[in-house]
Design a protein around this motif. Structure first.
Motif, PDB file in Angstrom:
ATOM      1  N   PHE A 181      -8.776  -6.006  28.118  1.00  0.00           N
ATOM      2  CA  PHE A 181      -7.988  -5.590  29.282  1.00  0.00           C
ATOM      3  C   PHE A 181      -6.510  -5.851  28.983  1.00  0.00           C
ATOM      4  N   TYR A 182      -6.206  -7.071  28.519  1.00  0.00           N
ATOM      5  CA  TYR A 182      -4.836  -7.427  28.139  1.00  0.00           C
ATOM      6  C   TYR A 182      -4.706  -7.182  26.640  1.00  0.00           C
ATOM      7  N   ASP A 225     -22.340 -11.533  34.818  1.00  0.00           N
ATOM      8  CA  ASP A 225     -21.258 -11.900  35.733  1.00  0.00           C
ATOM      9  C   ASP A 225     -21.815 -12.879  36.764  1.00  0.00           C
ATOM     10  N   LEU A 226     -21.210 -14.049  36.827  1.00  0.00           N
ATOM     11  CA  LEU A 226     -21.688 -15.076  37.756  1.00  0.00           C
ATOM     12  C   LEU A 226     -21.403 -14.712  39.211  1.00  0.00           C
ATOM     13  N   GLU A 282     -16.435  -8.858  33.301  1.00  0.00           N
ATOM     14  CA  GLU A 282     -15.602  -7.660  33.430  1.00  0.00           C
ATOM     15  C   GLU A 282     -14.600  -7.744  34.549  1.00  0.00           C
ATOM     16  N   ASP A 283     -13.754  -6.735  34.623  1.00  0.00           N
ATOM     17  CA  ASP A 283     -12.702  -6.758  35.624  1.00  0.00           C
ATOM     18  C   ASP A 283     -12.773  -5.584  36.595  1.00  0.00           C
ATOM     19  N   ARG A 303      -8.551  -0.562  28.574  1.00  0.00           N
ATOM     20  CA  ARG A 303      -9.971  -0.493  28.219  1.00  0.00           C
ATOM     21  C   ARG A 303     -10.403   0.926  27.866  1.00  0.00           C
ATOM     22  N   GLY A 356     -11.682 -11.782  25.274  1.00  0.00           N
ATOM     23  CA  GLY A 356     -11.137 -13.060  24.810  1.00  0.00           C
ATOM     24  C   GLY A 356     -11.863 -14.278  25.337  1.00  0.00           C
ATOM     25  N   ALA A 404     -10.140 -16.373  35.451  1.00  0.00           N
ATOM     26  CA  ALA A 404     -11.474 -15.728  35.502  1.00  0.00           C
ATOM     27  C   ALA A 404     -12.564 -16.779  35.302  1.00  0.00           C
ATOM     28  N   ASP A 426     -25.596 -14.975  35.708  1.00  0.00           N
ATOM     29  CA  ASP A 426     -25.795 -16.227  34.964  1.00  0.00           C
ATOM     30  C   ASP A 426     -24.562 -16.452  34.101  1.00  0.00           C
ATOM     31  N   ASN A 427     -24.458 -17.669  33.566  1.00  0.00           N
ATOM     32  CA  ASN A 427     -23.329 -17.983  32.692  1.00  0.00           C
ATOM     33  C   ASN A 427     -23.579 -17.352  31.325  1.00  0.00           C
ATOM     34  N   ILE A 428     -22.567 -16.720  30.780  1.00  0.00           N
ATOM     35  CA  ILE A 428     -22.690 -16.105  29.445  1.00  0.00           C
ATOM     36  C   ILE A 428     -23.118 -17.159  28.407  1.00  0.00           C
ATOM     37  N   ARG A 480      -4.148  -9.940  19.405  1.00  0.00           N
ATOM     38  CA  ARG A 480      -5.375 -10.545  19.957  1.00  0.00           C
ATOM     39  C   ARG A 480      -6.615  -9.919  19.322  1.00  0.00           C
TER      40      ARG A 480
HETATM   41  O1  PTJ Z   1      -9.800 -10.719  27.153  1.00  0.00           O
HETATM   42  P1  PTJ Z   1      -9.382  -9.615  28.069  1.00  0.00           P
HETATM   43  O2  PTJ Z   1      -7.935  -9.211  27.853  1.00  0.00           O
HETATM   44  O3  PTJ Z   1     -10.283  -8.403  28.004  1.00  0.00           O
HETATM   45  O4  PTJ Z   1      -9.446 -10.152  29.599  1.00  0.00           O
HETATM   46  C1  PTJ Z   1     -10.654 -10.705  30.046  1.00  0.00           C
HETATM   47  C2  PTJ Z   1     -10.605 -11.164  31.532  1.00  0.00           C
HETATM   48  C3  PTJ Z   1     -11.847 -12.035  31.785  1.00  0.00           C
HETATM   49  C4  PTJ Z   1      -9.332 -11.998  31.747  1.00  0.00           C
HETATM   50  C5  PTJ Z   1     -10.593  -9.935  32.448  1.00  0.00           C
HETATM   51  O5  PTJ Z   1     -11.709  -9.131  32.140  1.00  0.00           O
HETATM   52  C6  PTJ Z   1     -10.576 -10.326  33.919  1.00  0.00           C
HETATM   53  O6  PTJ Z   1      -9.542 -10.495  34.527  1.00  0.00           O
HETATM   54  O7  PTJ Z   1     -11.792 -10.479  34.501  1.00  0.00           O
HETATM   55  P2  PTJ Z   1     -12.032 -10.805  36.077  1.00  0.00           P
HETATM   56  O8  PTJ Z   1     -11.653  -9.653  36.907  1.00  0.00           O
HETATM   57  O9  PTJ Z   1     -11.424 -12.115  36.432  1.00  0.00           O
HETATM   58  O10 PTJ Z   1     -13.602 -10.901  36.120  1.00  0.00           O
HETATM   59  C7  PTJ Z   1     -14.303 -11.833  35.371  1.00  0.00           C
HETATM   60  C8  PTJ Z   1     -15.673 -12.041  36.030  1.00  0.00           C
HETATM   61  O11 PTJ Z   1     -16.447 -12.830  35.151  1.00  0.00           O
HETATM   62  C9  PTJ Z   1     -15.627 -12.765  37.381  1.00  0.00           C
HETATM   63  O12 PTJ Z   1     -16.456 -12.104  38.315  1.00  0.00           O
HETATM   64  C10 PTJ Z   1     -16.181 -14.169  37.074  1.00  0.00           C
HETATM   65  O13 PTJ Z   1     -16.931 -14.693  38.147  1.00  0.00           O
HETATM   66  C11 PTJ Z   1     -17.081 -13.898  35.880  1.00  0.00           C
HETATM   67  N1  PTJ Z   1     -17.206 -15.021  34.946  1.00  0.00           N
HETATM   68  C12 PTJ Z   1     -16.251 -15.908  34.550  1.00  0.00           C
HETATM   69  N2  PTJ Z   1     -16.729 -16.773  33.643  1.00  0.00           N
HETATM   70  C13 PTJ Z   1     -18.019 -16.422  33.424  1.00  0.00           C
HETATM   71  C14 PTJ Z   1     -18.327 -15.296  34.249  1.00  0.00           C
HETATM   72  N3  PTJ Z   1     -19.530 -14.710  34.244  1.00  0.00           N
HETATM   73  C15 PTJ Z   1     -20.467 -15.220  33.403  1.00  0.00           C
HETATM   74  N4  PTJ Z   1     -20.235 -16.286  32.582  1.00  0.00           N
HETATM   75  C16 PTJ Z   1     -19.045 -16.914  32.571  1.00  0.00           C
HETATM   76  N5  PTJ Z   1     -18.830 -17.962  31.754  1.00  0.00           N
END
Ligand code: PTJ
Length: 259
Positions: free
Chosen positions: A106-107, A184-185, A165-166, A146, A80, A38, A201-203, A112
């Motif tokens: 999510f996981y 969400d970037l 988010e996912d 979730r 996480g 992610a 933007d970046n968190i 955790r």
């Molecule tokens: O900790 P958990 O178990 O709740 O799991 C968290 C993750 C992030 C693994 C889960 O929510 C996941 O799989 O997310 P996704 O579907 O990969 O989506 C994450 C989104 O966040 C994507 O669209 C990325 O582009 C975005 N992203 C990643 N890093 C950053 C971000 N957005 C803003 N700032 C970041 N640093």
């Protein structure tokens, strides 16, 4: 955040050190292993956006501050990745504004949750939800873990901040009548499109700006900001930035595209 293999003079030292902090987060059982993937997706979009906060993102951050300021029961969902990327700034905002932090994964595993709660408490968090099993309820319409939320947090919240988010959760929360703020970037993600306020933007850059704008908010200003806010316009502006920024930068830096 630091790794001995990365010289401080490396042009991308900060970005590499952040990767290593997340890798350590996985080793410590805080970040999900998928969290690294992610992060990689986020990094790619951040690169395309020039790794800075654009005006459209700041507009969305101001709207986020207004939504949290006027909310009756606001909450910030913590996963996480955020627990590793910005615990200090997130806790600082939560303590200052009394907006609680709810661990929602999510996981999901109880291990955790405990470890993330420890991280937040180590940073001085006063309001941590999602840890007490007696306060947990399950939301209808959610297939993933979730769905398990805190009755004092996401269940009763009118404004929910859901960083990184996912997908399906934002659509469901919006359907339930909640206002969803996401960071969400990727402006094309389902979450980005379904949210009421999308901060592209970046968190890492989000909470300090949120704090600044929250501190200068008044009820009248918040109402005006929310009345005028247009999330579609923000998403459009972010897509335009992605498609033009690098063309312009590359032309300037490397004289590309010129015949
Ligand atoms: O900790 P958990 O178990 O709740 O799991 C968290 C993750 C992030 C693994 C889960 O929510 C996941 O799989 O997310 P996704 O579907 O990969 O989506 C994450 C989104 O966040 C994507 O669209 C990325 O582009 C975005 N992203 C990643 N890093 C950053 C971000 N957005 C803003 N700032 C970041 N640093």
């Amino acid at each position: 955040m630091g790794n001995e293999a990365i010289p401080s003079t490396h042009p991308r030292a900060q970005s590499l050190n952040i990767r290593h902090a997340l890798i350590q987060g996985v080793k410590d059982g805080i970040t999900a292993d998928s969290g690294l993937i992610a992060h990689g997706r986020g990094e790619a979009f951040d690169y395309l956006l020039g790794e800075r906060t654009h005006d459209f993102a700041e507009k969305a951050i101001i709207a986020s501050a207004a939504a949290l300021f006027t909310a009756k029961h606001p909450v910030i969902s913590v996963n996480g990745n955020t627990a590793i990327l910005c615990p200090k700034e997130m806790v600082e905002f939560s303590n200052m504004s009394s907006v609680p932090l709810e661990i929602n994964l999510f996981y999901r595993t109880s291990g955790r949750i405990e470890k993330i709660a420890d991280v937040l408490r180590k940073h001085g968090a006063k309001y941590v939800l999602g840890v007490n099993e007696e306060e947990q309820v399950e939301l209808d319409g959610f297939d993933s873990y979730r769905r398990i939320v805190d009755r004092n947090g996401i269940e009763k919240a009118d404004v929910v901040v859901v960083p990184l988010e996912d997908g399906d959760r934002t659509e469901n929360l919006v359907r339930m009548g909640k206002t969803v703020v996401t960071i969400d970037l990727n402006p094309l993600s389902r979450t980005s499109i379904a949210a009421n306020i999308t901060v592209v933007d970046n968190i890492l850059r989000f909470f300090p700006l949120l704090k600044k704008h929250y501190l200068s908010m008044t009820p009248e200003r918040a109402k005006k900001i929310l009345d005028e806010y247009d999330n579609k316009q923000v998403l459009q502006a972010s897509l335009e930035a992605i498609s033009t920024l690098w063309r312009d930068e590359l032309v300037r830096k490397y004289d590309l595209f010129h015949q």
